[in-house]
Every structure is written in C-alpha cells, then in structure tokens.
Design an enzyme around this catalytic site. Structure first.
Site, PDB file in Angstrom:
ATOM      1  N   ASP A  60       0.743  -1.184   0.204  1.00 52.65           N
ATOM      2  CA  ASP A  60       0.034  -0.165   0.006  1.00 52.65           C
ATOM      3  C   ASP A  60       0.937   1.289  -0.061  1.00 52.65           C
ATOM      4  OD1 ASP A  60      -2.219  -1.123  -0.206  1.00 52.65           O
ATOM      5  OD2 ASP A  60      -2.797  -1.424   2.082  1.00 52.65           O
ATOM      6  N   GLY A  61       2.064   1.192   0.817  1.00 61.02           N
ATOM      7  CA  GLY A  61       2.896   2.459   0.712  1.00 61.02           C
ATOM      8  C   GLY A  61       3.231   2.722  -0.919  1.00 61.02           C
TER       9      GLY A  61
ATOM     10  N   ARG B 191       2.306   6.105  -2.995  1.00 60.18           N
ATOM     11  CA  ARG B 191       3.490   6.743  -3.924  1.00 60.18           C
ATOM     12  C   ARG B 191       3.102   6.997  -5.440  1.00 60.18           C
ATOM     13  NH1 ARG B 191       8.539   4.731  -5.943  1.00 60.18           N
ATOM     14  NH2 ARG B 191       8.364   2.772  -4.603  1.00 60.18           N
TER      15      ARG B 191
ATOM     16  N   ASN C 104      -3.820   9.874   1.072  1.00 54.56           N
ATOM     17  CA  ASN C 104      -4.531   9.168   2.455  1.00 54.56           C
ATOM     18  C   ASN C 104      -4.925   9.838   3.552  1.00 54.56           C
ATOM     19  OD1 ASN C 104      -4.209   6.594   1.578  1.00 54.56           O
ATOM     20  ND2 ASN C 104      -2.911   5.719   3.225  1.00 54.56           N
ATOM     21  N   ASP C 105      -4.119  10.712   4.184  1.00 56.74           N
ATOM     22  CA  ASP C 105      -4.543  11.389   5.399  1.00 56.74           C
ATOM     23  C   ASP C 105      -3.707  12.589   5.968  1.00 56.74           C
ATOM     24  OD1 ASP C 105      -2.179  10.183   6.703  1.00 56.74           O
ATOM     25  OD2 ASP C 105      -3.681   8.435   7.350  1.00 56.74           O
TER      26      ASP C 105
ATOM     27  N   ASP D 158      -3.743  12.593  21.853  1.00 60.80           N
ATOM     28  CA  ASP D 158      -2.827  12.612  21.237  1.00 60.80           C
ATOM     29  C   ASP D 158      -2.558  12.986  19.847  1.00 60.80           C
ATOM     30  OD1 ASP D 158      -1.512  11.539  23.423  1.00 60.80           O
ATOM     31  OD2 ASP D 158      -1.375   9.394  22.682  1.00 60.80           O
TER      32      ASP D 158
ATOM     33  N   THR E  24      -8.704   3.012   5.805  1.00 64.07           N
ATOM     34  CA  THR E  24      -8.345   1.604   6.224  1.00 64.07           C
ATOM     35  C   THR E  24      -7.093   1.640   6.589  1.00 64.07           C
ATOM     36  OG1 THR E  24      -7.860   1.136   3.881  1.00 64.07           O
ATOM     37  CG2 THR E  24     -10.080   0.470   4.695  1.00 64.07           C
TER      38      THR E  24
ATOM     39  N   LEU F 252      -8.140   3.400  10.610  1.00 68.24           N
ATOM     40  CA  LEU F 252      -9.001   2.163  11.167  1.00 68.24           C
ATOM     41  C   LEU F 252      -8.071   1.813  12.307  1.00 68.24           C
ATOM     42  CD1 LEU F 252     -10.829  -0.316  10.699  1.00 68.24           C
ATOM     43  CD2 LEU F 252      -9.015  -1.108   9.287  1.00 68.24           C
TER      44      LEU F 252
END
Length: 272
Positions: free
Chosen positions: A63-64, A68, A132-133, A162, A173, A177
């Site tokens: 997934d990384g 990219r 993603n985020d 935090d 996900t 998640l």
C-alpha cells in the site's frame, strides 16, 4: 492498452522476479513497457519512454508503493493498478500468484476506475495535498495536547488527546482504522475525522462531507503540534496555531479488476 509504466517497492528484493514477469506479460500482449529513470536504476534496466505518456501504471509493492504511485500520477488521467508484494495490500487488485492472469485482463481493458478524493491542507502559508490522510499530533513524545476543532464554521470544543486524523476513503483503512475510525467505502465523497487516544468519553469519529472545512487549533500552552501528510512531516503548528483541512478538487484514479471489489478486499483483509 498499448503503453504501460510501472512503479515498484523501494527495496527491489521485495518484488522478487515480479519485474521480469511483468515484462513477459507485456511482451506477449504486445504492450510497450515504459521504464522510468528511477525504476531503471532500481532494477538495472535501460530507461525507455516517459511514464506520463502511459495509459496505465502497474504497481509491484504494498500500500505504501500504491500511495506513492497515486501521488505521482495525481492530476493526470492515468489510472494505477496494484499487484500486492506488501503485507496488507488493500489497494491492490491481485496477489503475486495472480500477476500473469490479472495483468493480461488489465491490458485487455477489463478494468474499473475508481475516482478517490484527496484532502487539501492549509498550515499558515503552506499548502499540501494528501492522498491518504492528514494527521495533527503532539510534537513531543508522550505529551498530550489540547486540540480545539470546528467543522463548517461551527465549534465542537476542545479535546485532550494525542492528535487527530483526517482521512480520505482510500486512507480510512490505514491509521484511521487502527484508531477505531470509520471505514469509508470507495465512492463516498467525504473524509473521516478520528481522534488519537482522546482523554474524553465524548470524542467520537465524525464523517465530514465535501464543502465543510475542518479547522484544528493547538490550544496547548507549551507544546507544538506536528502536521503529517501521508505519513510525512510537513510542518508544525505552535501554541495558538491552526490547521485547516478540506476535501480537495483533485482525485486519484485507482484501477481495479471488476471482481476485486471494495467489499471483497475488506472481507479478505479485515474480516478474518
């Protein structure tokens, strides 16, 4: 398909003979395989063509690597399809043992393309796009921070925690998640907001639609917060500083095989 580029895991050994197998499928299908300079150096190949002239990008990795590739081809009309040489591989359409059969289908055009939203971040004068985020988290390990937040101009109070995660459907996900946030099915035009380790019984994840800005203020008097985009540190917000996130105009293009649906991936990846 007549022209296909590829992107692989940062550690060449991770994909084994995947590149050779991809080259064989492309050759047999009469597809021109474009080799960008980075992949040429990584695998000892000769550069060939411009990856941005491709009709499809094949990812060999996890997934990384998918992330990219989606970021690299953001803003183009080139979709990205993945063969999972990583661990979870939620964004990938096929496993390594399915590479030949799956890519033959992809090269024949047996694809569905999903448009996935991005997130725009404003932090002072800096602007970034997340696939993603976006994560706003304590700048000091082990130190809780006080985050005030508002959605669509309406205040939602302060939460000792935090940090907070704002994720796209494709990112829901991942870190979202693992912190108990909601999974957003592909096709939903919204982002999930989830607090990390909130010291409160009232902090709950929230799904925010397009058109609503999420503004986060650092109300901690003596601790800065760090701002991460897709896992990479892009800046800080000092005490009193603020960060704004919203769904962006740009979309990534995730190509999938018709039977590699969101539900089938979710069932295989998280339901067992």
């Amino acid at each position: 398909m007549t022209r296909v580029a590829f992107i692989t895991h940062g550690r060449p050994g991770q994909v084994g003979d995947g590149v050779e197998r991809l080259m064989g499928v492309a050759r047999d299908a009469g597809v021109e395989l474009i080799v960008g300079p980075d992949e040429a150096a990584r695998h000892g190949l000769e550069p060939h063509g411009d990856p941005f002239d491709a009709e499809l990008v094949v990812v060999l990795g996890g997934d990384g690597t998918m992330l990219r590739a989606l970021r690299t081809f953001l803003g183009t009309r080139i979709p990205v399809i993945g063969v999972n040489f990583g661990r979870v591989g939620f964004l990938s359409s096929m496993q390594p043992d399915e590479l030949e059969v799956g890519l033959v289908r992809a090269f024949r055009g047996e694809l569905e393309v999903v448009r996935l939203p991005t997130i725009e971040l404003e932090n002072g004068d800096a602007a970034h796009i997340a696939v993603n985020d976006v994560v706003v988290t304590s700048g000091e390990l082990g130190r809780m921070v006080e985050l005030e937040w508002a959605v669509g101009g309406e205040d939602l109070g302060s939460i000792p925690c935090d940090g907070i995660i704002c994720s796209t459907p494709s990112g829901s996900t991942a870190y979202n998640l693992s912190n108990g946030g909601p999974v957003l099915m592909w096709g939903i035009d919204a982002m999930a907001t989830t607090f990390v380790a909130p010291h409160s019984l009232h902090a709950r994840p929230l799904v925010v639609p397009r058109g609503k800005d999420v503004v986060v203020w650092n109300r901690t008097p003596d601790v800065p917060v760090v701002v991460l985009v897709d896992g990479h540190r892009v800046g800080e917000a000092p005490p009193g500083g603020r960060v704004t996130v919203r769904l962006g105009d740009a979309h990534t293009l995730l190509a999938t095989l018709p039977d590699a649906t969101f539900v089938s991936r979710y069932r295989a990846g998280f339901s067992t």
